[in-house]
Design an enzyme around this catalytic site. Structure first.
Site, mmCIF file in Angstrom:
data_model
loop_
_atom_site.group_PDB
_atom_site.id
_atom_site.type_symbol
_atom_site.label_atom_id
_atom_site.label_comp_id
_atom_site.label_asym_id
_atom_site.label_seq_id
_atom_site.Cartn_x
_atom_site.Cartn_y
_atom_site.Cartn_z
ATOM 1 N N LYS A 73 41.682 44.406 33.312
ATOM 2 C CA LYS A 73 43.093 44.024 33.337
ATOM 3 C C LYS A 73 43.337 43.100 32.146
ATOM 4 O O LYS A 73 42.467 42.280 31.807
ATOM 5 C CB LYS A 73 43.387 43.307 34.659
ATOM 6 N N SER A 117 50.195 43.370 40.720
ATOM 7 C CA SER A 117 50.314 43.404 39.271
ATOM 8 C C SER A 117 49.185 44.170 38.569
ATOM 9 O O SER A 117 49.341 44.541 37.409
ATOM 10 C CB SER A 117 50.332 41.970 38.725
ATOM 11 N N SER A 139 47.752 41.392 44.361
ATOM 12 C CA SER A 139 47.798 42.158 43.114
ATOM 13 C C SER A 139 46.621 43.088 42.869
ATOM 14 O O SER A 139 46.651 43.875 41.924
ATOM 15 C CB SER A 139 47.941 41.211 41.915
#
Lengths: 492, 476
Positions: free
Chosen positions: A81, A156, A180
């Site tokens: 990420k 996210s 997330s």
């Protein structure tokens, strides 16, 4: 392995193939890069691809493998990420503010996975500064759900979730501040684990809300998650909040039966906010666990409803301070031709941050202001303790808690962007777990009209091993985790 | 008045990072990723800073917070890299205490310590390096500070300065700060308000920020008191505000008023765990504390029979106190030793702008001189010449006495013959003396002493000489 097999294989299977020399790490890496090249233009899951570097790393891994050296993860590709600092590779948090930020250091998670021999393919898209549940607030544009490109992947960590689901990579990292990892894992039909707060070092992870942020693995199976967590976990002298607690061998007892294990079902997680058909899928999954020998018991988590308001005070409050460093002075976005110091601050931050980030900075700043601190921040901390006590009480009568990871399946792109509160409700079943600092995992529990549903399991603090065992037994019994979306290249 | 002192702790590395804390390095070479507030960086607490804070707390007799918590103090400024300062707001490491401050007259002035907490320093703005632009030097960012806050117990500038000196002395005794005020190791904020005599309620206060010398503190208090007095006497109101002392113009001026002041939005720092200290840790530090100025002062008075005043001056710095004890050990003449250290030695060091640690005269050398004064080998006048020799490195006191031929004439026979010569050579004065009244005699005696001294090249023992002269003149 055929490209199709490669894109659905688990890390454990791939590791075996590398060792059996039926495939090299370079071939595996090339196959992953090819999938990314083919699918990413539509999905926009990866925002940085390190092709050359990945091949170099794979070449080095092959050298090790040929000598019979290296560990299980040697030569296995992964995506990080874009919130994890990666040395000499852009780390943007999907924000204009950090669009050109290249850290001179690796996050501890990155260096540990690097040391374990993984190949970094690149960085994945996310909601800006991890604030969001749909990966639509990225400055690089939204990520699309590989199961239906008109839907969001969740967020996210939606970029990693979509990438793992679409076969870019068997492994990815995510961070989970309020859901997330688990919510996008649920919406993309993969396995996503948020470890206990303190299990994984936060050093080098761009902070959103420091008391809630936790990094975790996003994979195709619980077994792969165990493999990754093993490497990611452990005390880091550079993170004072990382726990000095023994890291067990997460794969050692993965296959042990779960008969007699008590699984708590909180009625608050099956209220009207849960889509009825999702509820049915979760009930069906629970029946499978019962068939595995687990005992289902009813529990109460009475402060569940207070989770969202509590979270949306504490997380923005911490974020408001964490994001103060982006002031246009030392690094990151700086506005053109500032007239004075205040102008530099105001315009750099106004232009560098997106709407949702600014909304949360404002909310957080307000909650900490003189005269409001007691009513908001302090009160939220008190409720946070109550939520934590709810879990403690529940774990007196059960070993694991089970419920949905999200209130529904993936929703349409743009359908919640103008309604922050509707978006915030996406995390109703996940964020209490962050407030209590507990581990939680989402595993695929079937499809509804072709869209994945996720079963969430919540464990006692530092008992990821039990969570992984339940998840693994569930995946031995069911094949939900094997379902794969049709490649978007043939499904426009 | 109440005082807030920022004391820089003399740790090797910063409070939350491994970067060095040395003063005077090139800009930004001592600022690591943590100090720069780079994304993803986290603080790790320096255990030495905690130890120093506890040492200080025990040194001022304060209660140690068994559990203290760091908080974030939020404000924007270019020299504050993270946009917040990590400090302790809600639960400090040092709680209430009472500190006895020796005043110049020898009395003790009690000061109530409110609290002392750990925090990180900010960087510095550099305004003169680039034309029209401001540079930022973050070398100082993250340097550990102990902020020491008192109750409003001070009524005079003298008390405030005595407290600061005492604090400075304590910090250097403990070795927790280098105490170098010119380099900003100790900075003082003065909170000051006036009220009519006999009333209980304090007036509106102003805060004078960052005064960095004892002399400036004294002057700043004087001018600010006067300023407030003028306003109040002309019927005006004091505005609660932060003011700056301008030493060049000897005035305070407004920095910012409270109405537009920052709301610091303190909240617990989630990146750091609370500091939890157990009794064993605190006891261990207590056991390792050196003798502190207060105790040393009392011991000097008790053991060496020194005056309150001399004892206070000697214990003011540990170096001076140690010098005194080393010299007295040999000289066995504490009062004389104290006088020489505080008098001639201090004067000579001051002239050459030297610190006692750089003194060319060692405690042993000075003691050698004092031994010769005590045994009447040297008059005080001769002693000054020997001291000069010591200062110039001509050898030990005895070697200098020998080489310069400075031995005092104490031998009665030799003195008698000198006196006889002088009496013989001044018959008129002898006649005058014998005819004079007591007052006049005293004056004339001085003349004869002078003459004998001259004849002896200053080496006659003045005490013996006096008696001898008087006897011989009287017997005329």
């Amino acid at each position: 392995m055929s490209p199709n097999e490669l894109s659905t294989a688990t890390a454990v299977e791939l590791a075996a193939a590398l060792r059996a020399k039926t495939m090299s790490a370079v071939e595996l890496t090339q196959a992953c890069l090819a999938t990314i090249a083919r699918e990413n233009p539509v999905l926009n899951a990866a925002i940085t691809v390190c092709g050359e570097q990945a091949i170099e790393e794979a070449t080095a891994a092959d050298t090790l493998l040929r000598r019979g050296d290296g560990g299980t993860l040697t030569g296995i590709p992964l995506l990080h990420k874009d919130i994890f600092c990666t040395r000499d590779v852009a780390t943007t948090c999907a924000s204009r503010m950090l669009e050109n930020f290249i850290p001179p250091y690796d996050a501890t998670v990155v260096s540990r996975l690097r040391a374990a021999g993984t190949i970094m393919l690149g960085k994945t898209n996310m909601d800006e500064f991890a604030m969001g549940s749909s990966t639509e607030t990225s400055v690089f544009g939204e990520t699309r759900n590989p199961w239906n490109i008109h839907c969001v992947p969740g967020g996210s960590s939606g970029g990693t979730a979509a990438a793992v689901a679409a076969g870019f990579t068997p492994l990815g990292t995510g961070t989970d501040t309020g859901g997330s990892i688990r919510q996008p894992a649920s919406l993309c039909g993969i396995t996503g684990l948020k470890p206990t707060y303190g299990r994984v070092s936060r050093l080098g992870i761009i902070a959103f809300a420091s008391s809630l942020d936790q990094a975790g693995p996003m994979t195709r199976t619980a077994e792969d998650a165990a493999l990754m967590l093993q490497v990611m976990s452990g005390l880091d002298p550079g993170d004072s909040t990382s726990a000095d607690i023994e890291v067990p061998d997460f794969r050692a007892n993965l296959g042990d039966p779960i008969s007699g294990l008590k699984i708590g079902i909180p009625k608050e997680y099956f209220s009207s906010s849960l889509e009825p058909r999702v509820a049915a899928s979760i009930q069906a999954a629970l029946v499978e666990l019962e068939r595995e020998g687990a005992e289902l018991v009813d529990i109460d988590l009475p402060h569940t409803d207070q989770g969202i308001p509590t979270y949306y005070i504490i997380a923005p409050a911490e974020a408001s301070a964490n994001l103060s460093r982006y002031d246009g002075v030392r690094f990151g976005y700086r506005c053109e031709a500032p007239t004075d110091l205040n102008d530099l601050y105001e315009r750099s931050r106004t232009e560098g941050f997106g709407e949702e980030v600014k909304r949360r900075i404002l909310v957080g700043t307000y909650a900490l202001s003189t005269g409001f601190y007691d009513a908001y921040f302090k009160k939220a901390q008190q409720v946070r303790r109550l939520i934590s006590e709810d879990f403690n009480t529940a774990f007196e009568t059960c070993d694991v808690i089970a419920g949905p990871a999200a209130p529904g399946v993936a929703f349409g792109l743009g359908t919640k962007t103008t309604d922050p509160l509707a978006m915030y409700l996406e995390d109703i079943y996940t964020l209490s777990v962050n407030l209590a600092g507990l581990p939680g995992i989402s595993v695929p529990a079937g499809l509804l009209d072709g869209m994945p549903v996720g079963l969430q399991l919540i464990g006692r603090a530092f008992d990821e091993a039990t969570l992984l065992r339940v998840a693994h037994r569930f995946q031995l019994r069911t094949d939900h985790h094997l379902a794969r979306p049709v490649p978007t290249a043939v499904n426009p | 008045m109440g005082l807030e002192v920022h004391l820089q702790l003399a740790t090797e590395s910063k409070i939350f990072s491994g970067a060095a804390t040395r003063f005077g390095a090139e800009p930004n070479v001592q600022a690591c990723a943590v100090d720069l507030g780079m994304p993803g960086m986290l603080p790790v607490l320096n255990a030495r800073a905690v130890q120093y804070a506890v040492m200080f707390g025990l040194g001022v007799g304060a209660r140690i917070g068994k559990r203290s918590v760091f908080d974030r103090k939020n404000y924007f400024y270019p020299d504050l890299p993270k946009g917040y300062q990590v400090s302790q707001f809600f639960e400090p490491i040092v709680c209430e205490g009472k500190f006895e401050v020796p005043m110049p007259d020898g009395s003790l002035f009690p000061v109530r310590i409110t609290r002392a907490h750990l925090e990180e320093d900010a960087g510095k703005s550099v305004h003169d390096a680039y034309a029209g632009q401001t540079g930022i030097d973050l070398n100082r960012a993250g340097t550990p500070l102990l902020e020491i806050v008192t109750e409003p117990d001070f009524r005079t500038a003298e008390q405030a300065v005595a407290y600061l000196k005492s604090l400075h002395s304590l910090a250097t005794y403990l070795g927790i700060s280098d105490g170098n005020m010119a380099e900003g190791s100790m900075r003082c904020d003065v909170n000051i308000s006036l009220r009519p005599t006999g009333t209980e309620v304090y007036g509106t206060r102003t805060e004078i920020k960052n005064v960095n010398s004892f002399r400036f503190v004294e002057k700043a208090i004087a001018v600010e008191t006067e300023r407030q007095m003028d306003i109040l006497e002309s019927g005006g109101h004091i505005v609660q505000e932060t003011r700056l002392y301008d030493a060049d113009r000897n005035e305070t001026r407004s920095m910012r008023s409270k109405e537009v002041a920052n709301d610091y939005r303190y909240f617990p720092e989630p990146d750091l765990l609370p500091i939890v200290l157990d009794d064993a840790y605190i006891d261990n530090i207590r056991a390792g504390l050196p003798e502190l100025p207060g105790a040393k002062r009392a011991r000097f008075i008790e053991t060496y029979g020194l005056s309150d005043y001399d004892a206070s001056l000697l214990v003011d710095s540990r170096t001076t106190a140690d010098f005194f004890e080393a010299a007295t050990d040999i000289s066995k003449a504490p009062k004389l030793t104290a006088n020489w250290i505080l008098g001639d030695l201090a004067g000579a060091l001051n002239r050459e702008s030297l610190d006692l640690t750089e003194s060319p005269v060692s405690p042993e050398a000075l003691a050698g001189l004092i031994v010769r004064i005590a045994d009447d080998t040297l008059s005080s006048k001769l002693a000054k010449q020997v001291f000069e020799g010591l200062w110039l490195g001509e050898g030990t006191a005895d070697e200098i006495i020998e080489a310069r031929g400075l031995k005092q004439v104490t031998d009665t026979g030799a003195l008698e013959s000198l006196v006889a010569q002088v009496i013989e050579g001044h018959p008129d004065q002898v006649t005058q003396y014998q005819a004079a009244d007591e007052a006049k005699q005293k004056k004339l005696l001085g003349f004869f002493v002078g003459q004998v001294m001259k004849a002896s090249k200053g080496q006659a023992n003045p005490q013996r000489l006096n008696g001898l002269l008087r006897a011989m003149l009287d017997s005329g």
